[in-house]
Scaffold this active site. Structure first.
Site, short mmCIF file in Angstrom:
data_model
loop_
_atom_site.label_atom_id
_atom_site.label_comp_id
_atom_site.label_asym_id
_atom_site.label_seq_id
_atom_site.Cartn_x
_atom_site.Cartn_y
_atom_site.Cartn_z
N GLY A 101 0.83 -1.21 0.00
CA GLY A 101 0.00 0.00 0.00
C GLY A 101 0.86 1.26 0.00
O GLY A 101 0.59 2.21 -0.73
N LYS A 102 1.91 1.24 0.82
CA LYS A 102 2.83 2.40 0.83
C LYS A 102 3.50 2.54 -0.53
O LYS A 102 3.65 3.66 -1.05
CB LYS A 102 3.91 2.21 1.90
CG LYS A 102 3.44 2.31 3.34
CD LYS A 102 4.64 2.20 4.27
CE LYS A 102 4.26 2.09 5.73
NZ LYS A 102 5.44 1.90 6.59
N ASP A 105 7.86 5.29 8.53
CA ASP A 105 7.31 4.59 9.68
C ASP A 105 6.07 5.36 10.09
O ASP A 105 6.11 6.58 10.25
CB ASP A 105 8.30 4.46 10.83
CG ASP A 105 7.89 3.29 11.74
OD1 ASP A 105 7.75 2.16 11.23
OD2 ASP A 105 7.70 3.50 12.95
N GLY A 136 -4.40 -1.06 5.46
CA GLY A 136 -4.28 -0.87 6.91
C GLY A 136 -5.61 -0.48 7.56
O GLY A 136 -6.64 -1.11 7.34
O1 LIG Z 1 -2.28 5.55 5.24
C1 LIG Z 1 -2.55 4.64 6.04
N1 LIG Z 1 -3.76 4.03 6.01
C2 LIG Z 1 -4.07 3.02 6.82
N2 LIG Z 1 -3.23 2.48 7.72
C3 LIG Z 1 -2.00 3.06 7.78
C4 LIG Z 1 -1.62 4.15 6.98
N3 LIG Z 1 -0.37 4.50 7.28
C5 LIG Z 1 0.03 3.68 8.24
N4 LIG Z 1 -0.96 2.79 8.54
C6 LIG Z 1 -0.90 1.69 9.49
C7 LIG Z 1 -0.60 0.39 8.77
C8 LIG Z 1 0.27 -0.34 9.72
O2 LIG Z 1 -0.55 -1.02 10.67
C9 LIG Z 1 1.02 0.77 10.45
C10 LIG Z 1 2.33 1.09 9.79
O3 LIG Z 1 3.36 0.27 10.31
P1 LIG Z 1 4.82 0.34 9.66
O4 LIG Z 1 5.74 -0.46 10.46
O5 LIG Z 1 5.16 1.77 9.38
O6 LIG Z 1 4.59 -0.29 8.21
P2 LIG Z 1 4.57 -1.81 7.75
O7 LIG Z 1 5.09 -2.71 8.82
O8 LIG Z 1 3.24 -2.11 7.20
O9 LIG Z 1 5.59 -1.81 6.52
P3 LIG Z 1 7.15 -1.37 6.59
O10 LIG Z 1 7.56 -1.24 8.04
O11 LIG Z 1 7.88 -2.46 5.89
O12 LIG Z 1 7.22 -0.06 5.84
O13 LIG Z 1 0.17 1.90 10.39
MG LIG Z 2 6.83 -2.15 9.85
#
Ligand SMILES: O=c1nc[nH]c2c1ncn2[C@H]1C[C@H](O)[C@@H](COP(=O)(O)OP(=O)(O)OP(=O)(O)O)O1
Ligand SMILES: [Mg+2]
Length: 201
Positions: free
Chosen positions: A15-16, A72, A158
């Site tokens: 998604g990111k 993050d 998310g």
């Molecule tokens: O726009 C968004 N819309 C919905 N949910 C979101 C959003 N932005 C962050 N979120 C939630 C998703 C996840 O539960 C947490 C991020 O956690 P975070 O550790 O940064 O990301 P992640 O583990 O999914 O991927 P990664 O660390 O590999 O970038 O916040």
């Molecule tokens: Mg993460």
């Protein structure tokens, strides 16, 4: 960031990736997922978003040899004293599961009336020109909203189906992608980062 930079996105979150490609692609930047370089997930051991973003960016840049962008992010709910916060991705435990996280959030807020369900997403972006960059570019942005009592909408990722966007009268999962990118914590953080980077090479 120079014109037409290739950078590695220090994230395993599809998604990111979609949102950053949408934000940066039209500016001529190539955003490559860390999986292209076999970067594996680092443990997010920091106590702040910024520490975790630095850990992710440093590892992705070290392994890929490219400048790295890390995000993050997480949800900060007033009625839960800021939870799930930096633990948002694993709120319901391992492995990461958006649907389970959304269910757990609804349970945690059971009985909390409208008006007391205020929350915000935080996004911290870190940009490293190389793995040992001693002067990282860092921005932090919030997006204010409320937590719905039932999920709405199919788009996004998310917690989007539970995140009510008062300024638009719909959930983040009902917002067209373009509008989410313009309004969101991530979209505005990226705009601020680009402003910080302009003039930098
Ligand atoms: O726009 C968004 N819309 C919905 N949910 C979101 C959003 N932005 C962050 N979120 C939630 C998703 C996840 O539960 C947490 C991020 O956690 P975070 O550790 O940064 O990301 P992640 O583990 O999914 O991927 P990664 O660390 O590999 O970038 O916040
Ligand atoms: Mg993460």
């Amino acid at each position: 960031m120079a014109d037409r930079t290739t950078l590695v996105l220090a994230s395993g979150n599809a998604g990111k990736l979609r949102e950053f490609q949408h934000l940066l692609g039209p500016l001529g930047h190539e955003v490559r997922p860390q999986q292209d370089f076999a970067v594996t997930e680092v443990e997010e051991t920091g106590l702040t978003f910024v520490e975790n973003a630095l850990l992710k960016a440093r590892e992705a840049s070290r392994v890929s040899g490219f400048p790295a962008l890390a995000d993050d992010s997480g949800l900060d709910v007033d009625a839960l004293q800021g939870a799930p916060g930096i633990y948002s991705a694993r709120f319901a435990g391992e492995p990461k599961d958006d649907a389970a996280n959304n269910r757990k959030l609804l349970e945690a807020l059971e009985g909390v009336p409208e008006g007391q369900r205020t929350a915000r997403f935080w996004c911290v972006l870190v940009y490293l020109r190389h793995a040992e960059d001693p002067v990282p570019h860092i921005v932090q942005c919030a997006w204010e909203g409320e937590i719905l009592a039932h999920p709405r909408g199919e788009d996004g990722f998310g917690y989007d189906p539970l995140f009510w966007v008062p300024e638009r009268g719909m959930s983040a999962a009902e917002l067209p992608a373009e509008d989410k990118n313009r309004l969101s914590h991530r979209g505005r953080a990226m705009t601020a980062l680009l402003a910080q980077l302009s003039g930098d090479s």
